[in-house]
Motif scaffolding. Structure first.
Motif, PDB file in Angstrom:
ATOM      1  N   ARG A 107      -2.225 -30.967  16.666  1.00 13.14           N
ATOM      2  CA  ARG A 107      -1.893 -29.669  16.060  1.00 13.14           C
ATOM      3  C   ARG A 107      -0.483 -29.228  16.425  1.00 13.14           C
ATOM      4  NH1 ARG A 107      -7.211 -25.710  16.299  1.00 13.14           N
ATOM      5  NH2 ARG A 107      -8.780 -27.287  15.762  1.00 13.14           N
ATOM      6  N   ARG A 108       0.048 -28.295  15.620  1.00 18.01           N
ATOM      7  CA  ARG A 108       1.330 -27.685  15.906  1.00 18.01           C
ATOM      8  C   ARG A 108       1.094 -26.331  16.597  1.00 18.01           C
ATOM      9  NH1 ARG A 108       5.498 -29.949  12.684  1.00 18.01           N
ATOM     10  NH2 ARG A 108       4.970 -32.180  12.532  1.00 18.01           N
ATOM     11  N   PRO A 109       2.053 -25.815  17.352  1.00 16.67           N
ATOM     12  CA  PRO A 109       1.871 -24.537  18.046  1.00 16.67           C
ATOM     13  C   PRO A 109       1.443 -23.389  17.137  1.00 16.67           C
ATOM     14  CG  PRO A 109       3.791 -25.652  18.918  1.00 16.67           C
ATOM     15  CD  PRO A 109       3.309 -26.476  17.746  1.00 16.67           C
ATOM     16  N   ARG A 148      -2.389 -36.642  27.494  1.00  9.62           N
ATOM     17  CA  ARG A 148      -3.804 -36.408  27.176  1.00  9.62           C
ATOM     18  C   ARG A 148      -4.573 -35.986  28.420  1.00  9.62           C
ATOM     19  NH1 ARG A 148      -3.501 -41.876  23.652  1.00  9.62           N
ATOM     20  NH2 ARG A 148      -2.613 -40.960  21.743  1.00  9.62           N
ATOM     21  N   GLU A 149      -4.218 -36.546  29.572  1.00 13.19           N
ATOM     22  CA  GLU A 149      -4.855 -36.154  30.831  1.00 13.19           C
ATOM     23  C   GLU A 149      -4.564 -34.680  31.128  1.00 13.19           C
ATOM     24  OE1 GLU A 149      -4.614 -37.196  35.618  1.00 13.19           O
ATOM     25  OE2 GLU A 149      -3.554 -38.441  34.157  1.00 13.19           O
ATOM     26  N   GLY A 168      -3.084 -17.502  20.921  1.00 12.30           N
ATOM     27  CA  GLY A 168      -2.215 -17.204  22.056  1.00 12.30           C
ATOM     28  C   GLY A 168      -2.684 -17.867  23.336  1.00 12.30           C
ATOM     29  N   GLY A 169      -3.986 -17.836  23.578  1.00 15.85           N
ATOM     30  CA  GLY A 169      -4.516 -18.480  24.772  1.00 15.85           C
ATOM     31  C   GLY A 169      -4.337 -19.989  24.753  1.00 15.85           C
ATOM     32  N   GLN A 170      -4.485 -20.602  23.578  1.00 16.76           N
ATOM     33  CA  GLN A 170      -4.293 -22.050  23.469  1.00 16.76           C
ATOM     34  C   GLN A 170      -2.832 -22.434  23.680  1.00 16.76           C
ATOM     35  OE1 GLN A 170      -5.997 -22.460  19.578  1.00 16.76           O
ATOM     36  NE2 GLN A 170      -8.036 -22.998  20.353  1.00 16.76           N
ATOM     37  N   ARG A 171      -1.901 -21.628  23.132  1.00 19.47           N
ATOM     38  CA  ARG A 171      -0.472 -21.906  23.360  1.00 19.47           C
ATOM     39  C   ARG A 171      -0.133 -21.803  24.842  1.00 19.47           C
ATOM     40  NH1 ARG A 171       0.063 -19.048  18.439  1.00 19.47           N
ATOM     41  NH2 ARG A 171       0.605 -17.103  19.508  1.00 19.47           N
ATOM     42  N   GLN A 172      -0.775 -20.832  25.518  1.00 18.84           N
ATOM     43  CA  GLN A 172      -0.538 -20.683  26.946  1.00 18.84           C
ATOM     44  C   GLN A 172      -1.012 -21.919  27.696  1.00 18.84           C
ATOM     45  OE1 GLN A 172      -2.567 -20.086  29.749  1.00 18.84           O
ATOM     46  NE2 GLN A 172      -1.312 -18.848  31.113  1.00 18.84           N
ATOM     47  N   ARG A 173      -2.136 -22.487  27.279  1.00 11.85           N
ATOM     48  CA  ARG A 173      -2.644 -23.704  27.909  1.00 11.85           C
ATOM     49  C   ARG A 173      -1.723 -24.899  27.656  1.00 11.85           C
ATOM     50  NH1 ARG A 173      -7.774 -21.775  25.842  1.00 11.85           N
ATOM     51  NH2 ARG A 173      -9.105 -21.019  27.530  1.00 11.85           N
ATOM     52  N   VAL A 174      -1.150 -24.960  26.449  1.00 10.30           N
ATOM     53  CA  VAL A 174      -0.206 -26.048  26.157  1.00 10.30           C
ATOM     54  C   VAL A 174       1.000 -25.955  27.084  1.00 10.30           C
ATOM     55  CG1 VAL A 174       1.329 -27.044  24.425  1.00 10.30           C
ATOM     56  CG2 VAL A 174      -0.944 -26.261  23.754  1.00 10.30           C
ATOM     57  N   ALA A 175       1.511 -24.741  27.264  1.00 11.75           N
ATOM     58  CA  ALA A 175       2.654 -24.549  28.166  1.00 11.75           C
ATOM     59  C   ALA A 175       2.302 -24.975  29.592  1.00 11.75           C
ATOM     60  CB  ALA A 175       3.098 -23.092  28.141  1.00 11.75           C
ATOM     61  N   LEU A 176       1.081 -24.670  30.023  1.00 15.38           N
ATOM     62  CA  LEU A 176       0.637 -25.095  31.351  1.00 15.38           C
ATOM     63  C   LEU A 176       0.556 -26.617  31.431  1.00 15.38           C
ATOM     64  CD1 LEU A 176      -2.184 -22.504  32.143  1.00 15.38           C
ATOM     65  CD2 LEU A 176      -0.104 -22.867  33.476  1.00 15.38           C
ATOM     66  N   GLU A 224       0.684 -32.659  21.562  1.00 12.97           N
ATOM     67  CA  GLU A 224       0.868 -33.826  22.425  1.00 12.97           C
ATOM     68  C   GLU A 224       2.344 -34.089  22.696  1.00 12.97           C
ATOM     69  OE1 GLU A 224      -1.577 -37.778  22.372  1.00 12.97           O
ATOM     70  OE2 GLU A 224       0.083 -37.975  20.938  1.00 12.97           O
ATOM     71  N   GLN A 225       3.175 -33.960  21.667  1.00 12.52           N
ATOM     72  CA  GLN A 225       4.616 -34.190  21.848  1.00 12.52           C
ATOM     73  C   GLN A 225       5.229 -33.122  22.746  1.00 12.52           C
ATOM     74  OE1 GLN A 225       5.606 -34.215  17.680  1.00 12.52           O
ATOM     75  NE2 GLN A 225       5.708 -36.474  17.586  1.00 12.52           N
TER      76      GLN A 225
END
Length: 367
Positions: free
Chosen positions: A144-146, A130-131, A151-159, A108-109
């Motif tokens: 969660r932390r990175p 959150r949106e 790998g796919g979830q980290r890519q989504r966070v970056a997006l 989130e941060q």
């Protein structure tokens, strides 16, 4: 705002321009990475810069982002000249190949970071973070932390982090390069769907032809700092403008003159895609035309070119089998055959085999 006119069946419509490059050049010392490039990306378009390593495509993306300054030329975003505007004042965000997430921050941060820098109030930035996480299907991952993500979830966070500020243009620097094949294909579908849902202009840099063909509305093929061809994926694939485009975008066979078509007086180089060639039993009749036939008699009666060659390699690749076949005059053809039915008996190593293609599938390209 800069606009371009496009013609439809019902008349002329106006399409807004998201990105425009006019005669943009970038030199690094004595090396010219980008050479007088003109490029227009329409608003709401999924546009890809496709090219091999060192072609200048990433430099083009960095010029649009503002991380590099052009040696010459003009860059516009939404009709505004941003040539000298710093990155943080451009309405464009970048997703990098390595994602560049802060390991000490929560998901989130990370997503809310750009809003924090801009001084957005805490309640609003958390709601927007959150949106954005919901948009990329990461509900429940905010704390969660990175390091705890795939790998796919980290890519989504970056997006999500790039989307949270609702930019006009999202710049994607080979964002799927670190993912395995299955996850990369899954994310290709998700990226395209995300672009359609948000309506944001996506500008993707990739060296992966399948990736560009799968996701893009239009593609620009880049080579040696120049754009070789721009167009929809089917146009770039089926009607390549140059031999380089024909060979780089997918697999092709390049044949000269009467090796590709039986019409006398049609010299030049022709591109024939491997899936357009049929395998048959060896041809028993002579296949080369007489020395000086009349033009009307030079073409096959059914509009097909038929030759005989020798199988030099067979590779089973799951859904299809790839054959390499040597022709009598020295050329080699690649043929793709879907694994749906039986093959000719002669389709074996060192076997003589017939090849047939419609002459309309032999597309002329400049040498």
């Amino acid at each position: 705002m800069t606009e371009t006119e496009t013609r439809t069946r019902t008349g002329t419509t106006t399409t807004r321009t998201a990105v425009r490059l006019e005669a943009v050049t970038k030199d690094f010392g004595t090396v010219r990475a980008v050479d007088a490039v003109d490029l227009t990306v329409r608003e709401g378009e999924f546009f890809s810069l496709l090219g091999p390593s060192g072609s200048g495509k990433t430099t083009l993306l960095r010029l649009v982002a503002g991380f590099e300054q052009p040696t010459a030329g003009r860059i516009e975003l939404a009709g505004n000249d941003v040539t000298a505007t710093p990155p943080n004042r451009r309405d464009a965000h970048t997703v990098f190949q390595d994602y560049a997430l802060f390991p000490h921050m929560s998901v989130e941060q990370n997503v809310a970071y750009a809003l924090t820098v801009r001084g957005v109030r805490k309640a609003e930035r958390l709601a927007r973070a959150r949106e954005a996480l919901t948009t990329v299907r990461l509900d429940g991952f905010a704390a969660r932390r990175p390091a705890e993500l795939s790998g796919g979830q980290r890519q989504r966070v970056a997006l999500a982090r790039a989307l949270v500020d609702r930019p006009a243009v999202l710049l994607l620097d080979e964002p799927l390069g670190a993912l395995d094949l299955a996850l990369r294909q899954e994310m290709q579908t998700e990226l395209k769907e995300l672009q359609r849902t948000t309506g944001i202009t996506f500008l993707l840099v990739t060296h992966d032809q399948d990736e560009a063909l799968t996701m893009s509305d239009r593609i620009a093929v880049v080579r040696d700092g120049r754009i070789e061809q721009t167009g929809p994926p089917v146009e770039v694939y089926e009607r390549p403008a140059t031999a380089f485009v024909a060979g780089f975008v997918g697999t092709t066979n390049l044949l000269r003159g009467e090796a590709a078509v039986r019409v006398v007086g049609r010299p030049g180089t022709y591109s024939i895609r491997p899936e357009r060639i049929l395998l048959t039993e060896p041809v028993e009749r002579p296949v080369d035309p007489p020395a000086e036939p009349p033009a009307e008699a030079a073409a096959a009666a059914d509009g097909r070119r038929t030759v005989t060659g020798r199988v030099t390699d067979i590779v089973h690749a799951g859904a299809h089998t790839r054959f390499t076949i040597a022709l009598p005059h020295g050329d080699r053809l690649t043929v793709l055959r879907q694994n749906l039915d039986g093959l000719p008996q002669s389709a074996r190593l060192d076997g003589e085999i017939g090849l047939s293609w419609d002459e309309k599938d032999a597309f002329p390209v400049p040498s």
